[in-house]
Motif scaffolding. Sequence first.
Motif, PDB file in Angstrom:
ATOM      1  N   LEU A  12      77.102  39.352  64.766  1.00  0.00           N
ATOM      2  CA  LEU A  12      76.877  38.415  65.528  1.00  0.00           C
ATOM      3  C   LEU A  12      75.285  37.528  65.000  1.00  0.00           C
ATOM      4  O   LEU A  12      75.332  36.164  64.823  1.00  0.00           O
ATOM      5  CB  LEU A  12      76.521  38.477  66.904  1.00  0.00           C
ATOM      6  CG  LEU A  12      77.833  39.152  67.672  1.00  0.00           C
ATOM      7  CD1 LEU A  12      77.572  39.475  69.065  1.00  0.00           C
ATOM      8  CD2 LEU A  12      78.935  38.060  67.861  1.00  0.00           C
ATOM      9  N   LEU A  13      74.416  38.408  64.558  1.00  0.00           N
ATOM     10  CA  LEU A  13      73.244  38.033  64.111  1.00  0.00           C
ATOM     11  C   LEU A  13      73.503  37.154  62.651  1.00  0.00           C
ATOM     12  O   LEU A  13      72.867  36.043  62.456  1.00  0.00           O
ATOM     13  CB  LEU A  13      72.481  39.070  63.498  1.00  0.00           C
ATOM     14  CG  LEU A  13      70.882  38.755  63.251  1.00  0.00           C
ATOM     15  CD1 LEU A  13      70.236  37.911  64.351  1.00  0.00           C
ATOM     16  CD2 LEU A  13      70.052  40.057  62.823  1.00  0.00           C
ATOM     17  N   LEU A  14      74.438  37.514  61.612  1.00  0.00           N
ATOM     18  CA  LEU A  14      74.763  36.984  60.558  1.00  0.00           C
ATOM     19  C   LEU A  14      75.205  35.625  60.849  1.00  0.00           C
ATOM     20  O   LEU A  14      74.983  34.525  60.262  1.00  0.00           O
ATOM     21  CB  LEU A  14      75.581  37.640  59.646  1.00  0.00           C
ATOM     22  CG  LEU A  14      74.883  38.961  58.900  1.00  0.00           C
ATOM     23  CD1 LEU A  14      76.145  39.555  58.161  1.00  0.00           C
ATOM     24  CD2 LEU A  14      73.902  38.478  58.131  1.00  0.00           C
ATOM     25  N   ALA A  15      76.003  35.311  62.065  1.00  0.00           N
ATOM     26  CA  ALA A  15      76.588  34.094  62.350  1.00  0.00           C
ATOM     27  C   ALA A  15      75.421  33.297  62.905  1.00  0.00           C
ATOM     28  O   ALA A  15      75.338  31.988  62.624  1.00  0.00           O
ATOM     29  CB  ALA A  15      77.849  34.282  63.482  1.00  0.00           C
ATOM     30  N   ILE A  16      74.427  33.833  63.663  1.00  0.00           N
ATOM     31  CA  ILE A  16      73.445  33.103  64.202  1.00  0.00           C
ATOM     32  C   ILE A  16      72.529  32.666  62.917  1.00  0.00           C
ATOM     33  O   ILE A  16      72.102  31.321  63.080  1.00  0.00           O
ATOM     34  CB  ILE A  16      72.571  33.819  65.062  1.00  0.00           C
ATOM     35  CG1 ILE A  16      73.328  34.181  66.413  1.00  0.00           C
ATOM     36  CG2 ILE A  16      71.212  33.211  65.521  1.00  0.00           C
ATOM     37  CD1 ILE A  16      72.551  35.378  67.237  1.00  0.00           C
ATOM     38  N   MET A  17      72.546  33.454  62.141  1.00  0.00           N
ATOM     39  CA  MET A  17      71.938  32.997  60.997  1.00  0.00           C
ATOM     40  C   MET A  17      72.244  31.740  60.082  1.00  0.00           C
ATOM     41  O   MET A  17      71.634  30.889  59.477  1.00  0.00           O
ATOM     42  CB  MET A  17      71.385  34.191  60.030  1.00  0.00           C
ATOM     43  CG  MET A  17      70.344  35.016  60.374  1.00  0.00           C
ATOM     44  SD  MET A  17      70.097  36.596  59.375  1.00  0.00           S
ATOM     45  CE  MET A  17      69.151  35.967  57.958  1.00  0.00           C
ATOM     46  N   ALA A  18      73.761  31.774  60.095  1.00  0.00           N
ATOM     47  CA  ALA A  18      74.370  30.644  59.576  1.00  0.00           C
ATOM     48  C   ALA A  18      74.290  29.365  60.356  1.00  0.00           C
ATOM     49  O   ALA A  18      73.887  28.345  59.624  1.00  0.00           O
ATOM     50  CB  ALA A  18      76.032  31.063  59.395  1.00  0.00           C
ATOM     51  N   TYR A  19      74.102  29.459  61.656  1.00  0.00           N
ATOM     52  CA  TYR A  19      73.755  28.342  62.371  1.00  0.00           C
ATOM     53  C   TYR A  19      72.538  27.831  62.228  1.00  0.00           C
ATOM     54  O   TYR A  19      72.282  26.571  61.937  1.00  0.00           O
ATOM     55  CB  TYR A  19      74.132  28.796  64.147  1.00  0.00           C
ATOM     56  CG  TYR A  19      73.486  27.610  64.798  1.00  0.00           C
ATOM     57  CD1 TYR A  19      74.603  26.179  65.025  1.00  0.00           C
ATOM     58  CD2 TYR A  19      72.332  27.668  65.657  1.00  0.00           C
ATOM     59  CE1 TYR A  19      74.190  25.290  65.864  1.00  0.00           C
ATOM     60  CE2 TYR A  19      72.035  26.491  66.561  1.00  0.00           C
ATOM     61  CZ  TYR A  19      73.059  25.639  66.637  1.00  0.00           C
ATOM     62  OH  TYR A  19      72.423  24.219  67.376  1.00  0.00           O
ATOM     63  N   ASP A  20      71.626  28.737  62.020  1.00  0.00           N
ATOM     64  CA  ASP A  20      70.167  28.240  61.864  1.00  0.00           C
ATOM     65  C   ASP A  20      70.033  27.515  60.474  1.00  0.00           C
ATOM     66  O   ASP A  20      69.586  26.571  60.256  1.00  0.00           O
ATOM     67  CB  ASP A  20      69.342  29.742  61.770  1.00  0.00           C
ATOM     68  CG  ASP A  20      67.880  29.301  61.087  1.00  0.00           C
ATOM     69  OD1 ASP A  20      67.162  28.800  61.812  1.00  0.00           O
ATOM     70  OD2 ASP A  20      67.646  29.851  59.863  1.00  0.00           O
ATOM     71  N   ARG A  21      70.892  27.935  59.258  1.00  0.00           N
ATOM     72  CA  ARG A  21      71.030  27.245  58.142  1.00  0.00           C
ATOM     73  C   ARG A  21      71.488  25.923  58.159  1.00  0.00           C
ATOM     74  O   ARG A  21      71.381  25.034  57.652  1.00  0.00           O
ATOM     75  CB  ARG A  21      71.652  28.360  57.099  1.00  0.00           C
ATOM     76  CG  ARG A  21      70.920  29.318  56.726  1.00  0.00           C
ATOM     77  CD  ARG A  21      69.504  29.266  55.796  1.00  0.00           C
ATOM     78  NE  ARG A  21      68.488  28.992  56.886  1.00  0.00           N
ATOM     79  CZ  ARG A  21      67.400  28.421  56.889  1.00  0.00           C
ATOM     80  NH1 ARG A  21      67.310  27.704  55.705  1.00  0.00           N
ATOM     81  NH2 ARG A  21      66.500  28.140  57.892  1.00  0.00           N
ATOM     82  N   PHE A  22      72.604  25.983  58.853  1.00  0.00           N
ATOM     83  CA  PHE A  22      73.281  24.635  59.365  1.00  0.00           C
ATOM     84  C   PHE A  22      72.459  23.621  59.869  1.00  0.00           C
ATOM     85  O   PHE A  22      72.169  22.568  59.490  1.00  0.00           O
ATOM     86  CB  PHE A  22      74.506  24.879  60.269  1.00  0.00           C
ATOM     87  CG  PHE A  22      74.886  23.619  61.151  1.00  0.00           C
ATOM     88  CD1 PHE A  22      75.795  22.749  60.159  1.00  0.00           C
ATOM     89  CD2 PHE A  22      74.492  23.210  62.318  1.00  0.00           C
ATOM     90  CE1 PHE A  22      76.145  21.503  60.828  1.00  0.00           C
ATOM     91  CE2 PHE A  22      75.274  22.189  62.818  1.00  0.00           C
ATOM     92  CZ  PHE A  22      75.839  21.417  62.056  1.00  0.00           C
ATOM     93  N   VAL A  23      71.471  23.927  60.702  1.00  0.00           N
ATOM     94  CA  VAL A  23      70.617  23.071  61.786  1.00  0.00           C
ATOM     95  C   VAL A  23      69.533  22.631  60.652  1.00  0.00           C
ATOM     96  O   VAL A  23      69.095  21.390  60.442  1.00  0.00           O
ATOM     97  CB  VAL A  23      70.096  23.600  62.823  1.00  0.00           C
ATOM     98  CG1 VAL A  23      68.965  22.625  63.379  1.00  0.00           C
ATOM     99  CG2 VAL A  23      70.975  24.168  63.843  1.00  0.00           C
ATOM    100  N   ALA A  24      69.127  23.505  59.832  1.00  0.00           N
ATOM    101  CA  ALA A  24      67.815  23.257  59.087  1.00  0.00           C
ATOM    102  C   ALA A  24      68.268  22.416  57.607  1.00  0.00           C
ATOM    103  O   ALA A  24      67.542  21.405  57.282  1.00  0.00           O
ATOM    104  CB  ALA A  24      67.578  24.675  58.144  1.00  0.00           C
ATOM    105  N   VAL A  25      69.760  22.646  57.092  1.00  0.00           N
ATOM    106  CA  VAL A  25      70.110  21.460  56.270  1.00  0.00           C
ATOM    107  C   VAL A  25      70.590  20.292  56.748  1.00  0.00           C
ATOM    108  O   VAL A  25      70.254  19.214  56.422  1.00  0.00           O
ATOM    109  CB  VAL A  25      71.278  22.275  55.516  1.00  0.00           C
ATOM    110  CG1 VAL A  25      71.846  21.286  54.556  1.00  0.00           C
ATOM    111  CG2 VAL A  25      70.813  23.495  54.878  1.00  0.00           C
ATOM    112  N   CYS A  26      71.430  20.228  57.892  1.00  0.00           N
ATOM    113  CA  CYS A  26      72.190  19.132  58.366  1.00  0.00           C
ATOM    114  C   CYS A  26      71.266  18.380  59.198  1.00  0.00           C
ATOM    115  O   CYS A  26      71.667  17.171  59.639  1.00  0.00           O
ATOM    116  CB  CYS A  26      73.452  19.439  59.061  1.00  0.00           C
ATOM    117  SG  CYS A  26      74.761  20.378  58.017  1.00  0.00           S
TER     118      CYS A  26
END
Length: 314
Positions: free
Chosen positions: A113-127
């Motif tokens: 779940l944490l790796l999925a949360i980190m992916a969301y963090d990267r999504f927000v940072a880039v998009c």
Amino acid sequence: MDGTNESTQGHFILLGFSDHPQLEKILFVVILVAYLLTLVGNTTIILVSRLDSHLHTPMYFFLTHLSFLDLCFTTSSIPQLLYNLHGPDKTISYTGCAIQLCMFLGLGTVECLLLAIMAYDRFVAVCKPLHYMVIMNPRLCMSLVSVSWICGVANSLVMPAIILHLPRCGHHKVNHFLCEIPALIRIACVDTTIVEGLVSILTVIIVLMPLMFILISYICIVRAVLQIRSGSGLQKVFNTCGSHLTVVSLFYGNIIYMYMQPGNSSSQDQSKFLTLFYSIVTPLLNPLIYTLRNKEVKGALKRLLLCNREIGKR
């Protein structure tokens, strides 16, 4: 006395790599060195992320939790493995096995779940870079991490209760180096089709659904990256996202292979080495991946080292 009572009043024997005695000696040295490096590497990531104010961002908040998870994850199984490799005693108490299984499942769930949360963090940072700090506020970050830990605790209570109470008819030799689901299912003396089906369903929920979320996040990231014309901007995206993607590939590749076929379908020796890779190699590589590919972490390390030198000179 039924199979359940026999198990609860006794112990398990972790056969591990006992059929390869020469390999045990080599593995002991290699795993001990890897474990010590894992402790040093992940502790360094935690300290650097906490001590350097430049890294007080959501990304490094999650990375700190990932490093803490890796420390707990390896410590839940590697010391017992080293003990078993070092001498002829391969036993583990029923309580020790239950604790090991609970920690292995619980921490594994949190990491998915944490790796999925980190992916969301990267999504927000880039998009959504202009709204990044507003969206990824401290309250949301803490809430997301708390939910992942609650799910991990829930899974660590449900599955072990089912697996450990399977009748074993006196069988207590586990053909593995730790107490984990596929190996414990194999020594059951009843039809485990329903249990294997339940494991597969939980694997889909806990492993495949977060993985799908990660893939969707990165599809959106790729679309956003294609619109970036700045070379430095692209480089920054590749540095941060590349590290996360590498960790995701290492983690999910092994866990999917093991838990999507929990019964007798996979080679037992192959399963042991995959679990070993999942338990020690991945936590060892995570700090290296994030430090070698990330200029911010390397910069923070240099600043802390220079600061310590100046203090030492005084």
